[in-house]
Design an enzyme around this catalytic site. Structure first.
Site, mmCIF file in Angstrom:
data_model
loop_
_atom_site.group_PDB
_atom_site.id
_atom_site.type_symbol
_atom_site.label_atom_id
_atom_site.label_comp_id
_atom_site.label_asym_id
_atom_site.label_seq_id
_atom_site.Cartn_x
_atom_site.Cartn_y
_atom_site.Cartn_z
ATOM 1 N N SER A 1 7.452 9.392 -7.164
ATOM 2 C CA SER A 1 6.746 8.941 -8.366
ATOM 3 C C SER A 1 6.330 10.179 -9.149
ATOM 4 O O SER A 1 5.741 11.107 -8.592
ATOM 5 C CB SER A 1 5.533 8.080 -7.988
ATOM 6 N N GLY B 1 1.079 4.373 -7.971
ATOM 7 C CA GLY B 1 2.146 4.687 -7.012
ATOM 8 C C GLY B 1 2.293 3.585 -5.965
ATOM 9 O O GLY B 1 3.394 3.314 -5.478
ATOM 10 N N ASP B 2 1.182 2.948 -5.629
ATOM 11 C CA ASP B 2 1.221 1.862 -4.642
ATOM 12 C C ASP B 2 1.913 0.630 -5.250
ATOM 13 O O ASP B 2 2.706 -0.042 -4.578
ATOM 14 C CB ASP B 2 -0.195 1.490 -4.186
HETATM 15 O O1 LIG Z 1 -7.022 9.353 0.875
HETATM 16 P P1 LIG Z 1 -5.695 8.636 0.729
HETATM 17 O O2 LIG Z 1 -5.438 7.698 1.856
HETATM 18 O O3 LIG Z 1 -4.554 9.570 0.469
HETATM 19 O O4 LIG Z 1 -5.789 7.773 -0.607
HETATM 20 C C1 LIG Z 1 -6.729 6.730 -0.705
HETATM 21 C C2 LIG Z 1 -6.681 6.176 -2.106
HETATM 22 O O5 LIG Z 1 -6.992 7.168 -3.089
HETATM 23 O O6 LIG Z 1 -5.366 5.699 -2.379
HETATM 24 C C3 LIG Z 1 -5.407 4.530 -3.172
HETATM 25 C C4 LIG Z 1 -4.676 4.779 -4.448
HETATM 26 O O7 LIG Z 1 -3.349 5.137 -4.207
HETATM 27 C C5 LIG Z 1 -6.872 4.183 -3.355
HETATM 28 O O8 LIG Z 1 -7.053 2.806 -3.251
HETATM 29 C C6 LIG Z 1 -7.582 4.946 -2.286
HETATM 30 O O9 LIG Z 1 -8.911 5.265 -2.619
#
Ligand SMILES: O=P(O)(O)OC[C@@]1(O)O[C@H](CO)[C@@H](O)[C@@H]1O
Length: 314
Positions: A221, A252-253
């Site tokens: 992404s 990205g999700d």
């Molecule tokens: O700390 P990680 O696990 O890398 O990311 C967590 C996070 O930033 O990822 C999501 C957005 O992609 C949010 O919902 C969450 O707060």
């Protein structure tokens, strides 16, 4: 069905401020709370499209219970594996021009027994109709960094494809297990390949490094530059313009969810871009529903313009 595994989920607290000035008392205009964590968001986006999904996660304390409640309210089937310490809360400070400052906490320490229980629960959540498992996000403190490598190995033994969206050693260690897909962003791609990524050509070369280490396909992404898909048939680049970007958190999700929902092949790049762009137009880490996605126009380029400098590098 698509099963997601989130070892370090969160409560995402978004606070809207007029402008962010360091060292001052800021009055917030609005705030809201979303269930968070990368795999959790993939499941939320799938559920918003009426797709069958299960979110398997570690949850602890009152925050973990709240996270499960919030997911229930959004119609996401949750398999919560207990962890001794409380689930983290991540803070997003959102400014009116779309600038987002994010504060991610480390999360609860995780014992080997808890991580093993999470991996077992993920495999147990799969049914005969499970097409993909997506293992997503950072690992909690003290979790062994072969977590996603183990997920890939056991899912493959059960005949299920696996996508990994993580960073650092957890992503690097997963490659040798040959995940069917990895989804790094530009920084994660550069760090994992060990090369700077300033142009689309750099991104394509870095994706090939990850493939040479074992990833069967790479979906990178690239924020405003769209996304790049590299697999055994070559490299594809596409983009989807966003008129009024409100928050890139979770985009990205949503991209990964759209890709998996559309089957996870080369034809899935277009839907992936549409889901990702639609998420960017929504506040906080809200996930898009079909009407949001239908508004997005997508372009898949016939060839990758290797000299194109990525926007974040301009
Ligand atoms: O700390 P990680 O696990 O890398 O990311 C967590 C996070 O930033 O990822 C999501 C957005 O992609 C949010 O919902 C969450 O707060």
């Amino acid at each position: 069905m698509i099963v997601t595994m989130t070892p370090n989920p969160s409560i995402d607290h978004t606070v809207e401020v007029g402008s962010l000035r360091r060292g001052e008392v800021l009055r917030a205009q609005r705030s809201h709370v979303d269930p968070g964590g990368k795999g959790v968001n993939v499941s939320r986006a799938l559920a918003a499209h009426g797709r069958k999904t299960a979110a398997v996660l570690l949850a602890g304390g009152a925050e973990g219970a709240r996270l499960t409640e919030l997911l229930d309210e959004q119609g996401v089937a949750v398999h919560a594996v207990p962890v001794a310490e409380g689930t983290r809360t991540n803070i997003t400070l959102a400014e009116p021009d779309g600038t987002v400052t994010k504060l991610n906490l480390p999360g609860p320490a995780c014992a080997d027994t808890e991580l093993n229980a999470l991996l077992d629960a993920t495999l147990a959540a799969c049914g005969h109709d499970t097409t993909w498992i997506a293992g997503c996000g950072s690992l909690p403190p003290e979790a062994a960094d072969d977590c996603y490598a183990r997920l890939v190995a056991s899912a493959h033994a059960a005949g299920v494809r696996v996508a990994v969206d993580s960073s650092g050693p957890a992503l690097a260690r997963s490659l040798a297990a040959e995940p069917d897909l990895v989804k790094p962003n530009r920084e994660e791609l550069a760090a994992c390949a060990g090369v700077p990524v300033r142009t689309l050509g750099d991104a394509a070369r870095a994706a090939e490094v990850l493939r040479a280490r074992g990833a069967r396909a790479v979906l990178a992404s690239l924020g405003p530059d769209g996304a790049l898909l590299a697999d055994s048939r070559g490299v594809l680049h596409g983009e989807a313009p966003v008129d009024a970007a409100r928050s890139s958190v979770g985009a990205g999700d949503a991209l990964l969810a759209g890709f998996l929902a559309a089957g996870g092949g080369r034809d899935a790049l277009g839907p992936a871009l549409a889901w990702g762009a639609a998420a960017t137009g929504l506040a906080g880490s809200r996930m898009p529903a079909p009407p949001d996605v239908d508004r997005v126009g997508v372009t898949i380029h016939p060839a990758v313009d290797g000299d194109r400098v990525l926007e974040e590098e301009r």
